[in-house]
Design a protein around this motif. Structure first.
Motif, PDB file in Angstrom:
ATOM      1  N   ALA A 119      30.737 -18.532 124.516  1.00 31.76           N
ATOM      2  CA  ALA A 119      31.867 -18.334 123.610  1.00 31.76           C
ATOM      3  C   ALA A 119      33.202 -18.658 124.273  1.00 31.76           C
ATOM      4  O   ALA A 119      34.132 -19.115 123.614  1.00 31.76           O
ATOM      5  CB  ALA A 119      31.888 -16.894 123.105  1.00 31.76           C
ATOM      6  N   ILE A 177      26.389  -5.277 125.047  1.00 25.54           N
ATOM      7  CA  ILE A 177      26.161  -6.142 123.885  1.00 25.54           C
ATOM      8  C   ILE A 177      26.802  -7.496 124.181  1.00 25.54           C
ATOM      9  O   ILE A 177      26.115  -8.495 124.377  1.00 25.54           O
ATOM     10  CB  ILE A 177      26.762  -5.533 122.597  1.00 25.54           C
ATOM     11  CG1 ILE A 177      26.147  -4.149 122.314  1.00 25.54           C
ATOM     12  CG2 ILE A 177      26.556  -6.482 121.417  1.00 25.54           C
ATOM     13  CD1 ILE A 177      24.700  -4.150 121.913  1.00 25.54           C
ATOM     14  N   GLN A 178      28.112  -7.526 124.267  1.00 18.60           N
ATOM     15  CA  GLN A 178      28.818  -8.799 124.445  1.00 18.60           C
ATOM     16  C   GLN A 178      28.593  -9.405 125.829  1.00 18.60           C
ATOM     17  O   GLN A 178      28.638 -10.631 125.977  1.00 18.60           O
ATOM     18  CB  GLN A 178      30.314  -8.584 124.210  1.00 18.60           C
ATOM     19  CG  GLN A 178      30.645  -8.187 122.763  1.00 18.60           C
ATOM     20  CD  GLN A 178      32.134  -8.056 122.519  1.00 18.60           C
ATOM     21  OE1 GLN A 178      32.923  -7.943 123.456  1.00 18.60           O
ATOM     22  NE2 GLN A 178      32.521  -8.067 121.264  1.00 18.60           N
ATOM     23  N   PRO A 182      21.920 -14.397 125.012  1.00 16.20           N
ATOM     24  CA  PRO A 182      20.484 -14.628 125.244  1.00 16.20           C
ATOM     25  C   PRO A 182      20.174 -15.253 126.606  1.00 16.20           C
ATOM     26  O   PRO A 182      20.950 -16.027 127.149  1.00 16.20           O
ATOM     27  CB  PRO A 182      20.113 -15.603 124.109  1.00 16.20           C
ATOM     28  CG  PRO A 182      21.097 -15.314 123.025  1.00 16.20           C
ATOM     29  CD  PRO A 182      22.374 -14.988 123.740  1.00 16.20           C
TER      30      PRO A 182
ATOM     31  N   GLN B  71      16.531  -7.654 115.654  1.00 12.69           N
ATOM     32  CA  GLN B  71      17.649  -7.059 116.388  1.00 12.69           C
ATOM     33  C   GLN B  71      18.144  -5.820 115.668  1.00 12.69           C
ATOM     34  O   GLN B  71      18.364  -5.847 114.456  1.00 12.69           O
ATOM     35  CB  GLN B  71      18.783  -8.083 116.517  1.00 12.69           C
ATOM     36  CG  GLN B  71      19.950  -7.640 117.368  1.00 12.69           C
ATOM     37  CD  GLN B  71      20.871  -8.788 117.771  1.00 12.69           C
ATOM     38  OE1 GLN B  71      21.114  -8.996 118.930  1.00 12.69           O
ATOM     39  NE2 GLN B  71      21.381  -9.530 116.827  1.00 12.69           N
ATOM     40  N   LEU B  73      21.270  -3.110 116.308  1.00 14.68           N
ATOM     41  CA  LEU B  73      22.473  -2.775 117.068  1.00 14.68           C
ATOM     42  C   LEU B  73      23.114  -1.576 116.393  1.00 14.68           C
ATOM     43  O   LEU B  73      23.487  -1.640 115.220  1.00 14.68           O
ATOM     44  CB  LEU B  73      23.443  -3.960 117.065  1.00 14.68           C
ATOM     45  CG  LEU B  73      22.879  -5.269 117.621  1.00 14.68           C
ATOM     46  CD1 LEU B  73      23.855  -6.417 117.383  1.00 14.68           C
ATOM     47  CD2 LEU B  73      22.562  -5.138 119.101  1.00 14.68           C
ATOM     48  N   MET B 140      27.958 -17.329 116.109  1.00 13.74           N
ATOM     49  CA  MET B 140      28.696 -16.769 117.232  1.00 13.74           C
ATOM     50  C   MET B 140      30.194 -16.963 117.012  1.00 13.74           C
ATOM     51  O   MET B 140      30.616 -18.042 116.593  1.00 13.74           O
ATOM     52  CB  MET B 140      28.279 -17.466 118.530  1.00 13.74           C
ATOM     53  CG  MET B 140      28.811 -16.807 119.782  1.00 13.74           C
ATOM     54  SD  MET B 140      28.639 -17.852 121.288  1.00 13.74           S
ATOM     55  CE  MET B 140      26.885 -18.121 121.384  1.00 13.74           C
ATOM     56  N   ALA B 234      31.399  -8.550 113.545  1.00 18.66           N
ATOM     57  CA  ALA B 234      32.200  -9.436 114.397  1.00 18.66           C
ATOM     58  C   ALA B 234      32.069  -9.054 115.867  1.00 18.66           C
ATOM     59  O   ALA B 234      31.957  -9.920 116.745  1.00 18.66           O
ATOM     60  CB  ALA B 234      33.667  -9.407 113.965  1.00 18.66           C
ATOM     61  N   HIS B 235      32.066  -7.750 116.145  1.00 18.67           N
ATOM     62  CA  HIS B 235      31.900  -7.305 117.535  1.00 18.67           C
ATOM     63  C   HIS B 235      30.564  -7.790 118.099  1.00 18.67           C
ATOM     64  O   HIS B 235      30.500  -8.322 119.211  1.00 18.67           O
ATOM     65  CB  HIS B 235      31.975  -5.774 117.605  1.00 18.67           C
ATOM     66  CG  HIS B 235      31.801  -5.247 118.991  1.00 18.67           C
ATOM     67  ND1 HIS B 235      32.807  -5.258 119.931  1.00 18.67           N
ATOM     68  CD2 HIS B 235      30.717  -4.730 119.635  1.00 18.67           C
ATOM     69  CE1 HIS B 235      32.360  -4.758 121.070  1.00 18.67           C
ATOM     70  NE2 HIS B 235      31.099  -4.427 120.918  1.00 18.67           N
ATOM     71  N   ALA B 236      29.521  -7.608 117.320  1.00 17.40           N
ATOM     72  CA  ALA B 236      28.183  -7.995 117.795  1.00 17.40           C
ATOM     73  C   ALA B 236      28.071  -9.504 117.986  1.00 17.40           C
ATOM     74  O   ALA B 236      27.361  -9.980 118.876  1.00 17.40           O
ATOM     75  CB  ALA B 236      27.126  -7.514 116.797  1.00 17.40           C
ATOM     76  N   ARG B 238      30.375 -11.683 118.854  1.00 22.15           N
ATOM     77  CA  ARG B 238      31.400 -12.343 119.668  1.00 22.15           C
ATOM     78  C   ARG B 238      30.801 -13.346 120.650  1.00 22.15           C
ATOM     79  O   ARG B 238      31.347 -14.427 120.851  1.00 22.15           O
ATOM     80  CB  ARG B 238      32.220 -11.299 120.440  1.00 22.15           C
ATOM     81  CG  ARG B 238      33.313 -11.959 121.273  1.00 22.15           C
ATOM     82  CD  ARG B 238      34.194 -10.935 121.984  1.00 22.15           C
ATOM     83  NE  ARG B 238      35.148 -11.602 122.865  1.00 22.15           N
ATOM     84  CZ  ARG B 238      35.742 -11.017 123.888  1.00 22.15           C
ATOM     85  NH1 ARG B 238      35.494  -9.741 124.145  1.00 22.15           N
ATOM     86  NH2 ARG B 238      36.585 -11.685 124.652  1.00 22.15           N
ATOM     87  N   THR B 239      29.691 -12.984 121.298  1.00 21.72           N
ATOM     88  CA  THR B 239      29.133 -13.867 122.334  1.00 21.72           C
ATOM     89  C   THR B 239      27.682 -14.259 122.051  1.00 21.72           C
ATOM     90  O   THR B 239      27.021 -14.816 122.926  1.00 21.72           O
ATOM     91  CB  THR B 239      29.200 -13.188 123.722  1.00 21.72           C
ATOM     92  OG1 THR B 239      28.403 -11.995 123.673  1.00 21.72           O
ATOM     93  CG2 THR B 239      30.632 -12.850 124.104  1.00 21.72           C
ATOM     94  N   ARG B 240      27.183 -13.942 120.874  1.00 24.39           N
ATOM     95  CA  ARG B 240      25.815 -14.335 120.498  1.00 24.39           C
ATOM     96  C   ARG B 240      25.807 -14.647 119.009  1.00 24.39           C
ATOM     97  O   ARG B 240      26.592 -14.075 118.254  1.00 24.39           O
ATOM     98  CB  ARG B 240      24.811 -13.212 120.780  1.00 24.39           C
ATOM     99  CG  ARG B 240      25.062 -11.945 119.987  1.00 24.39           C
ATOM    100  CD  ARG B 240      24.033 -10.839 120.240  1.00 24.39           C
ATOM    101  NE  ARG B 240      24.184 -10.233 121.552  1.00 24.39           N
ATOM    102  CZ  ARG B 240      23.489  -9.177 121.977  1.00 24.39           C
ATOM    103  NH1 ARG B 240      22.573  -8.615 121.185  1.00 24.39           N
ATOM    104  NH2 ARG B 240      23.685  -8.673 123.177  1.00 24.39           N
ATOM    105  N   HIS B 241      24.946 -15.533 118.572  1.00 25.19           N
ATOM    106  CA  HIS B 241      24.706 -15.656 117.143  1.00 25.19           C
ATOM    107  C   HIS B 241      23.822 -14.474 116.739  1.00 25.19           C
ATOM    108  O   HIS B 241      23.077 -13.930 117.577  1.00 25.19           O
ATOM    109  CB  HIS B 241      24.019 -16.981 116.805  1.00 25.19           C
ATOM    110  CG  HIS B 241      22.636 -17.079 117.344  1.00 25.19           C
ATOM    111  ND1 HIS B 241      22.338 -17.400 118.663  1.00 25.19           N
ATOM    112  CD2 HIS B 241      21.425 -16.845 116.758  1.00 25.19           C
ATOM    113  CE1 HIS B 241      21.031 -17.374 118.836  1.00 25.19           C
ATOM    114  NE2 HIS B 241      20.453 -17.041 117.730  1.00 25.19           N
ATOM    115  N   VAL B 243      20.746 -13.422 114.348  1.00 23.93           N
ATOM    116  CA  VAL B 243      19.732 -13.995 113.465  1.00 23.93           C
ATOM    117  C   VAL B 243      19.727 -13.248 112.143  1.00 23.93           C
ATOM    118  O   VAL B 243      20.135 -12.088 112.060  1.00 23.93           O
ATOM    119  CB  VAL B 243      18.316 -13.940 114.094  1.00 23.93           C
ATOM    120  CG1 VAL B 243      18.243 -14.832 115.325  1.00 23.93           C
ATOM    121  CG2 VAL B 243      17.894 -12.523 114.401  1.00 23.93           C
TER     122      VAL B 243
END
Lengths: 314, 314
Positions: A119, A177-178, A182, B71, B73, B140, B234-236, B238-241, B243
């Motif tokens: 990101a 989390i962030q 993966p 997933q 969260l 992401m 959005a928090h979840a 931020r750095t991952r897509h 699914v």
């Protein structure tokens, strides 16, 4: 037995059995690795009996052996890594009388030669070279003395990390989390017997060679895990059953002799620099950087094949 | 639109569309909810168009709407809950300038009327009444201003917890493994429009009625989340897509007026007792205990149906 997963356009890919020299393969008589793991005791012998490998293997067509999993639990059981990381992240968590373990994103394991989208370059992009295992279904409450029997496969993992986010998340007590996008996985998932005498007390007794942009970075030895994988399985299964295909990691491979053998992640080198110079000197990764990871047996062979991934802008 | 999942012996069950009165259903023209979510924009209108419900619904045959997810969260965004929990668990984590969130076991969501197996009665067995959402695939980096559009469904969750294990795990900074066995889910997953004006700024503005062994325990109001579900998505992401089929929870529903409205978990009541009496008086759950959770609209209707689960010995 060495297994791999060919990209056939599906989410779980197509399971193949790989020849001993890693150069060719036979299709497996089951759709994918997840399906095989759900009926492992019946299917593994059929896979192991395959001894003709009619197809040439193109490593660029491989997905992670398990491209997605229902559960990914990552330990951190190399003590020399934990001590350096606390320094780097500016945290002082309690060291508990049980293995440290977090649950991470499991719906994606990047292919061994994937371009890995990140990101933001400013987040402290780092690799982490690890070993891991994949389980059969494990009943809740399975003790460590029995848990080793549920280990189906051994794998080699790159646990991508975003270090600038790790400390603040860790201080919440909720885990990451962030900071943990993966992971990647090396091409071959192997049965423990493939390692022969180098699978010792449920620990991989081999070196993990790590190169960053083609330069040697680390060659740490896998055996000195404070807990064996059987103990990590038992820890994870204390209050939940583990579904077939649960992936459990060792955490970054690290040795007390890191000044000689190097490291399996950048953060650890930065920790050493903080000790030596009062501040880190090595920057984290930039877009376009690559990391190569390859565990090697004494005869030079690479039982998991080669993971070589490049960081790209998302 | 209300969706549910019938137990047909498969792991993902069989998706059904439930009548407005909750008493009957029609089969959905897609195998299961996960499949529907992966093609939601095409499939949701077809499900919403169903207006004949020829089969009587037997609540005892229902699985969780999403019996397993790639997933899970869970946030913790009711401030009055966090403050009491720190007291109960004996921890003092930093309260960060972002939503607290952990990744939990997602391979199992217990059926709404399941007997839930627990490893040990001495571990401080507790329920946690929550709201949650289920997403479409989220790219992401999706900002909060756009994240609400990826919320497909709203659900009601029971996040089972083992309190005696929670503090020690939290102090490692790695989050929870043993303290968080699989959650339960109420019968119906609903589209946000089912809540009408009671879905406000991506928050569920309804009360969550909780009973323990048939006695009233709490009736906290869902709206005062410090972050809306759009912000949690959005928090979840931020750095991952994310699914399709990612489940995100609110954390235990809690109000500053907990002395009047009660609590959605036992630990919170114990926190209040620690304030009032210097020590907790209410014990955690025993084998055979049951919890009933039912969010209600002002007209008395229960849009998610009734969750009623019993603790049993594993």
């Amino acid at each position: 037995m060495r297994l791999a997963t060919l990209d056939d356009g599906s989410k779980d890919g197509c399971l193949i059995v790989v020849s001993p020299d890693g150069g060719s393969y036979a299709p497996a008589p089951v759709a994918n690795l997840q399906a095989a793991l759900e009926d492992w005791d019946a299917i593994a012998p059929r896979l192991a009996a395959i001894n003709a490998f009619p197809h040439a293997l193109d490593a660029n067509r491989l997905l992670a052996p398990l491209p997605r999993a229902w559960q990914w639990l990552d330990g951190s059981v190399y003590p020399s890594h934990g001590a350096l990381m606390d320094k780097v992240l500016g945290v002082a968590p309690e060291k508990p009388p049980f293995p440290q373990m977090y649950q991470g994103v499991s719906d994606t394991f990047h292919a061994p030669r994937a371009d890995v989208p990140m990101a933001d370059e400013a987040l402290g992009i780092d690799f982490e070279g690890e070993f891991g295992i994949i389980t059969k279904a494990v009943p809740m409450g399975t003790p460590a003395s029995e848990a080793g029997a549920y280990i189906a496969l051994v794998v080699q993992i790159n646990d991508w990390s975003l270090r600038k986010l790790a400390g603040p998340e860790m201080k919440t007590g909720f885990g990451w989390i962030q900071a943990k996008p993966p992971c990647g996985m090396a091409p071959f998932a192997i049965t423990p017997d493939e390692l022969g005498e180098y699978w010792r007390n449920f620990r991989p007794a081999l070196h993990l060679n790590v190169q960053w942009n083609g330069a040697p970075f680390g060659n740490a030895y896998g055996e000195p895990m404070a807990y064996g994988f059987h103990e990590l399985v038992a820890h994870a299964a204390r209050t939940r059953h583990l579904v077939a295909g649960t992936v459990i990691g060792s955490g970054t491979v690290s040795n007390e002799t890191y000044r000689e053998v190097g490291s399996s992640c950048i953060a650890e080198r930065r920790g050493i620099e903080m000790v030596d110079y009062g501040a880190p000197r090595t920057e984290f990764m930039s877009y376009g950087d690559s990391v190569r990871m390859e565990a090697r047996l004494p005869d030079g062979s690479a039982p998991f094949g080669v993971l070589e991934q490049k960081v790209v802008k998302a």
